[in-house]
Motif scaffolding. Structure first.
Motif, PDB file in Angstrom:
ATOM      1  N   ASP A  86       1.031  -1.340   0.134  1.00  0.00           N
ATOM      2  CA  ASP A  86       0.035   0.047   0.210  1.00  0.00           C
ATOM      3  C   ASP A  86       0.972   1.231  -0.131  1.00  0.00           C
ATOM      4  O   ASP A  86       1.983   1.290   0.489  1.00  0.00           O
ATOM      5  CB  ASP A  86      -1.106  -0.037   1.155  1.00  0.00           C
ATOM      6  N   VAL A  87       0.499   2.185  -0.806  1.00  0.00           N
ATOM      7  CA  VAL A  87       0.999   3.658  -0.585  1.00  0.00           C
ATOM      8  C   VAL A  87      -0.014   4.560  -0.091  1.00  0.00           C
ATOM      9  O   VAL A  87       0.365   5.890  -0.110  1.00  0.00           O
ATOM     10  CB  VAL A  87       1.478   4.114  -2.145  1.00  0.00           C
ATOM     11  N   ILE A  88      -1.020   4.036   0.535  1.00  0.00           N
ATOM     12  CA  ILE A  88      -2.073   5.106   1.285  1.00  0.00           C
ATOM     13  C   ILE A  88      -2.423   4.541   2.485  1.00  0.00           C
ATOM     14  O   ILE A  88      -1.855   3.326   3.059  1.00  0.00           O
ATOM     15  CB  ILE A  88      -3.309   4.985   0.317  1.00  0.00           C
ATOM     16  N   THR A  89      -3.098   5.372   3.035  1.00  0.00           N
ATOM     17  CA  THR A  89      -3.772   4.931   4.456  1.00  0.00           C
ATOM     18  C   THR A  89      -5.187   4.834   4.282  1.00  0.00           C
ATOM     19  O   THR A  89      -5.779   5.277   3.511  1.00  0.00           O
ATOM     20  CB  THR A  89      -3.226   5.987   5.625  1.00  0.00           C
ATOM     21  N   PRO A  90      -5.944   4.329   5.455  1.00  0.00           N
ATOM     22  CA  PRO A  90      -7.349   4.081   5.365  1.00  0.00           C
ATOM     23  C   PRO A  90      -8.072   5.578   5.395  1.00  0.00           C
ATOM     24  O   PRO A  90      -9.462   5.634   5.005  1.00  0.00           O
ATOM     25  CB  PRO A  90      -7.772   3.388   6.869  1.00  0.00           C
ATOM     26  N   GLU A  91      -7.234   6.556   5.626  1.00  0.00           N
ATOM     27  CA  GLU A  91      -8.084   7.955   5.614  1.00  0.00           C
ATOM     28  C   GLU A  91      -7.761   8.519   4.139  1.00  0.00           C
ATOM     29  O   GLU A  91      -8.681   9.313   3.731  1.00  0.00           O
ATOM     30  CB  GLU A  91      -7.401   8.953   6.539  1.00  0.00           C
ATOM     31  N   ASP A  92      -7.081   7.749   3.231  1.00  0.00           N
ATOM     32  CA  ASP A  92      -7.171   8.225   2.023  1.00  0.00           C
ATOM     33  C   ASP A  92      -8.199   8.018   1.137  1.00  0.00           C
ATOM     34  O   ASP A  92      -8.956   7.016   1.451  1.00  0.00           O
ATOM     35  CB  ASP A  92      -5.743   7.842   1.226  1.00  0.00           C
ATOM     36  N   GLY A  93      -8.507   8.678   0.164  1.00  0.00           N
ATOM     37  CA  GLY A  93      -9.774   8.320  -0.816  1.00  0.00           C
ATOM     38  C   GLY A  93      -9.724   7.044  -1.542  1.00  0.00           C
ATOM     39  O   GLY A  93      -8.642   6.559  -1.886  1.00  0.00           O
ATOM     40  N   LEU A  94     -11.041   6.402  -1.489  1.00  0.00           N
ATOM     41  CA  LEU A  94     -11.033   5.196  -2.044  1.00  0.00           C
ATOM     42  C   LEU A  94     -11.689   5.532  -3.697  1.00  0.00           C
ATOM     43  O   LEU A  94     -11.316   4.717  -4.669  1.00  0.00           O
ATOM     44  CB  LEU A  94     -11.903   4.087  -1.458  1.00  0.00           C
ATOM     45  N   CYS A  95     -12.798   6.166  -3.609  1.00  0.00           N
ATOM     46  CA  CYS A  95     -13.583   6.468  -4.775  1.00  0.00           C
ATOM     47  C   CYS A  95     -14.242   7.784  -4.813  1.00  0.00           C
ATOM     48  O   CYS A  95     -14.566   8.090  -3.862  1.00  0.00           O
ATOM     49  CB  CYS A  95     -14.537   5.222  -4.892  1.00  0.00           C
ATOM     50  N   LEU A  96     -14.761   7.860  -6.199  1.00  0.00           N
ATOM     51  CA  LEU A  96     -15.420   9.096  -6.115  1.00  0.00           C
ATOM     52  C   LEU A  96     -16.749   8.729  -6.849  1.00  0.00           C
ATOM     53  O   LEU A  96     -17.005   8.014  -7.834  1.00  0.00           O
ATOM     54  CB  LEU A  96     -14.942  10.091  -7.376  1.00  0.00           C
ATOM     55  N   ILE A  97     -17.896   9.019  -6.018  1.00  0.00           N
ATOM     56  CA  ILE A  97     -19.349   8.564  -6.513  1.00  0.00           C
ATOM     57  C   ILE A  97     -20.033   9.838  -6.609  1.00  0.00           C
ATOM     58  O   ILE A  97     -20.100  11.007  -5.780  1.00  0.00           O
ATOM     59  CB  ILE A  97     -20.014   7.931  -5.425  1.00  0.00           C
ATOM     60  N   TYR A  98     -20.699  10.000  -7.819  1.00  0.00           N
ATOM     61  CA  TYR A  98     -21.349  11.258  -8.156  1.00  0.00           C
ATOM     62  C   TYR A  98     -22.700  11.393  -7.594  1.00  0.00           C
ATOM     63  O   TYR A  98     -23.389  10.623  -7.639  1.00  0.00           O
ATOM     64  CB  TYR A  98     -21.535  11.625  -9.714  1.00  0.00           C
ATOM     65  N   THR A  99     -22.992  12.737  -7.319  1.00  0.00           N
ATOM     66  CA  THR A  99     -24.285  13.166  -6.616  1.00  0.00           C
ATOM     67  C   THR A  99     -24.617  14.407  -7.371  1.00  0.00           C
ATOM     68  O   THR A  99     -23.985  14.732  -8.128  1.00  0.00           O
ATOM     69  CB  THR A  99     -24.304  13.066  -5.259  1.00  0.00           C
ATOM     70  N   GLY A 100     -25.887  14.877  -6.918  1.00  0.00           N
ATOM     71  CA  GLY A 100     -26.220  16.105  -7.532  1.00  0.00           C
ATOM     72  C   GLY A 100     -26.093  17.279  -6.474  1.00  0.00           C
ATOM     73  O   GLY A 100     -25.789  16.909  -5.182  1.00  0.00           O
ATOM     74  N   GLY A 101     -26.552  18.513  -6.738  1.00  0.00           N
ATOM     75  CA  GLY A 101     -26.422  19.405  -5.576  1.00  0.00           C
ATOM     76  C   GLY A 101     -27.963  20.194  -6.051  1.00  0.00           C
ATOM     77  O   GLY A 101     -28.509  20.169  -7.097  1.00  0.00           O
ATOM     78  N   SER A 102     -28.044  20.992  -4.985  1.00  0.00           N
ATOM     79  CA  SER A 102     -29.355  22.038  -5.256  1.00  0.00           C
ATOM     80  C   SER A 102     -29.376  22.932  -6.430  1.00  0.00           C
ATOM     81  O   SER A 102     -30.452  23.218  -6.879  1.00  0.00           O
ATOM     82  CB  SER A 102     -29.490  22.741  -4.160  1.00  0.00           C
ATOM     83  N   THR A 103     -28.349  23.138  -7.002  1.00  0.00           N
ATOM     84  CA  THR A 103     -28.335  24.003  -8.096  1.00  0.00           C
ATOM     85  C   THR A 103     -28.176  22.903  -9.347  1.00  0.00           C
ATOM     86  O   THR A 103     -28.318  23.394 -10.403  1.00  0.00           O
ATOM     87  CB  THR A 103     -26.847  24.657  -8.250  1.00  0.00           C
ATOM     88  N   GLY A 104     -28.371  21.576  -9.152  1.00  0.00           N
ATOM     89  CA  GLY A 104     -28.136  20.815 -10.311  1.00  0.00           C
ATOM     90  C   GLY A 104     -27.048  20.474 -10.884  1.00  0.00           C
ATOM     91  O   GLY A 104     -26.788  19.558 -11.882  1.00  0.00           O
ATOM     92  N   THR A 105     -26.073  20.977 -10.374  1.00  0.00           N
ATOM     93  CA  THR A 105     -24.394  20.574 -10.712  1.00  0.00           C
ATOM     94  C   THR A 105     -23.960  19.503 -10.085  1.00  0.00           C
ATOM     95  O   THR A 105     -24.188  19.381  -8.945  1.00  0.00           O
ATOM     96  CB  THR A 105     -23.543  21.827 -10.535  1.00  0.00           C
ATOM     97  N   SER A 106     -23.383  18.681 -10.950  1.00  0.00           N
ATOM     98  CA  SER A 106     -22.894  17.416 -10.556  1.00  0.00           C
ATOM     99  C   SER A 106     -21.605  17.744  -9.771  1.00  0.00           C
ATOM    100  O   SER A 106     -20.702  18.213 -10.058  1.00  0.00           O
ATOM    101  CB  SER A 106     -22.660  16.183 -11.686  1.00  0.00           C
TER     102      SER A 106
END
Length: 514
Positions: A151-171
């Protein structure tokens, strides 16, 4: 939560190398094979220039290819970035731009869709370089070496990006860490018994671009050392075939899918009766008649209902099987998970926790909560305040700690398990020459949870039809976002506040959409 996904690949390969980890339309992989292939791909990705925290985009379905890509990217130290194959090309281009990725792994069937999105990016003067694209055969050629990859990372590091939306409709792209994924898996394993039974084989219907799919179902079963059966296409016949052939014991699906299966008699199928033991559902409406009908058909099965959101990693509360038929809990989203703390804060934004029965905003904290929005520190600071994730969702809670979801502060519609944002649709409609004003609303629907509808005011001298507007929208947004009903009303009839703003709840009342 001291382990990374890389740790779990190594541990499971040692504990049960011959047990199947993933089964799909494109093959079978054991835990031993999954660990070796993840290290090989991780090694190849590093050689290709992927460093710790770099995004690697993936456009794929519920396949072994996609599951292996997830593991390999995790082992490499990169961020698995799940693109929604249901997006229109413009949306896909926006997602690629948002993630700032330099490398995309794609299944061949989605290559044309990806190329169209890349052409859109190429025409954008702000695009400095297009990402490198590798199809399945080219991904295989990346694999190299043998043995575990450090491993070159720790458990605190990012695993994934999952898309959601916002109140403005911007992803926006939500960053979930290795720690968050493990915490969610522990919650599911301990509280909802996902993967906790020795014979468990989880049927994964939810797409891998959803946190409920890749985090709640795939990661939890992988953490538990149980098999994930990846179903690439959902329909009634496909469900019974996969359950019978692969001895699937549990699944997560939205209530509309559950109702479709009940209507088709799928739960009465001999193979389903023999093997299926637990159904988990959420992201829609599920009331007593459907609960009772399911349990009457599968009396040995357990039924769970839950509430969550991607930013929370994703699950927050769950209604356990023991409470599912309790009339006092009908309509409840249950109690908080073991490692998750949920509170209802006053809508006055004074930091006060509301009393039982009082409406408040659901706020969440715990190791499962997102790191933040990728590349958006301001949006992260607005959402996570004083250590609490503010969901924008409204609920009450009774004296026993059961939450009852009431509404959403943001203009967001959840239809068929998908998040749809009103402003996003309205902005597209304003591109049509005949549209003067557009008001998109969500209307309760037994089939979809909520149904997207729209009220249109036309410009003087202009004309159009619902069918024409539907065709126009389908050129710009995914099909599930297109309203199912179009109504037309002159602008002077639209109900407005004293400040001249459109009052949508009054509009719904006038149209009988309540």
């Amino acid at each position: 939560m001291t382990h990374t996904i890389g740790d779990w690949t190594r541990i499971n390969a040692r504990r049960q190398p011959a047990r199947e980890a993933f089964v799909g339309v494109d093959g079978r992989v054991t835990f031993g094979e999954a660990a070796e292939r993840a290290s090989q791909l991780g090694r190849g990705l590093r050689a290709a220039g992927v460093g710790a925290g770099d995004t690697v985009g993936v456009l794929g379905g519920n396949t072994v290819f996609n599951a292996e890509a997830f593991l390999g990217i995790a082992v490499s130290g990169g961020l698995y970035t799940a693109y929604n194959w249901r997006w229109a090309p413009e949306e896909l281009a926006a997602g690629i731009r948002e993630s700032r990725t330099h490398l995309i792994l794609v299944e061949e069937r989605f290559r044309v869709q990806l190329d169209t999105a890349l052409n859109i990016l190429a025409a954008d003067p702000e695009t400095t370089a297009l990402p490198r694209v590798l199809e399945q055969a080219e991904v295989e050629s990346l694999r190299t070496g043998t043995g575990a990859l450090a491993d070159v990372i720790t458990p605190e590091d990012g695993l994934c990006l999952i898309y959601t939306g916002g109140s403005t409709g911007t992803s926006k792209a939500v960053v979930l860490s290795h720690r968050a994924a493990t915490a969610n898996a522990i919650n599911e394993y301990v509280d909802a018994k996902v993967g906790a039974h020795p014979e468990d084989r989880g049927l994964m219907i939810t797409p891998m671009f959803h946190s409920a799919g890749v985090i709640t179902w795939l990661v939890t079963h992988f953490f538990a050392g149980k098999t994930t059966i990846l179903v690439d296409r959902f329909d009634e016949e496909n469900f019974t075939e996969w359950v019978g052939r692969e001895r699937a014991t549990n699944s997560f699906m939205i209530p509309n899918m559950m109702r479709r299966l009940m209507q088709a008699g799928a739960f009465a199928d001999a193979g389903v009766q023999q093997h299926f033991r637990a159904l988990h559902t959420g992201a829609g409406l599920l009331r007593m008649p459907d609960k009772q009908r399911f349990l009457d058909t599968l009396p040995k099965a357990e039924l769970y209902f839950r509430y969550g959101l991607t930013e929370a990693g994703p699950m927050v509360t769950r209604l356990l099987h023991r409470d599912i038929l309790d009339p006092r809990a009908d309509g409840s989203i249950g109690q908080e998970y073991h490692l998750t703390e949920a509170e209802l804060f006053s809508l006055e934004d004074d930091g006060r926790i509301v009393e039982p029965g009082e409406l408040g905003e659901i706020c969440v904290r715990g190791p499962n909560v997102m790191t933040g929005y990728f590349g958006r520190p301001d949006a992260t600071a607005q959402t996570i305040r004083d250590g609490w994730l503010h969901t924008g969702d409204l609920a009450t809670r009774d004296e026993k700690g059961y939450f009852f979801f009431k509404d959403r502060m943001k203009e967001m519609i959840k239809t068929g398990g998908e998040n749809v944002y009103c402003v996003e649709i309205e902005q597209v409609l304003y591109l049509h020459p005949a549209v003067l004003e557009a008001a998109v609303v969500g209307v309760d629907s037994e089939q979809w949870g909520e149904e997207v509808r729209v009220v249109i005011s036309l410009r003087d001298g202009q004309s159009t039809t619902g069918a024409e507007l539907e065709a126009f929208l389908r050129q710009h947004i995914a099909g599930y976002k297109v309203p199912k009903q179009f109504a037309f009303m002159s602008a002077d009839r639209l109900p407005r506040s004293g400040a001249g703003k459109l009052v949508k709840h009054r509009l719904k009342q006038e149209l009988g959409w309540v």
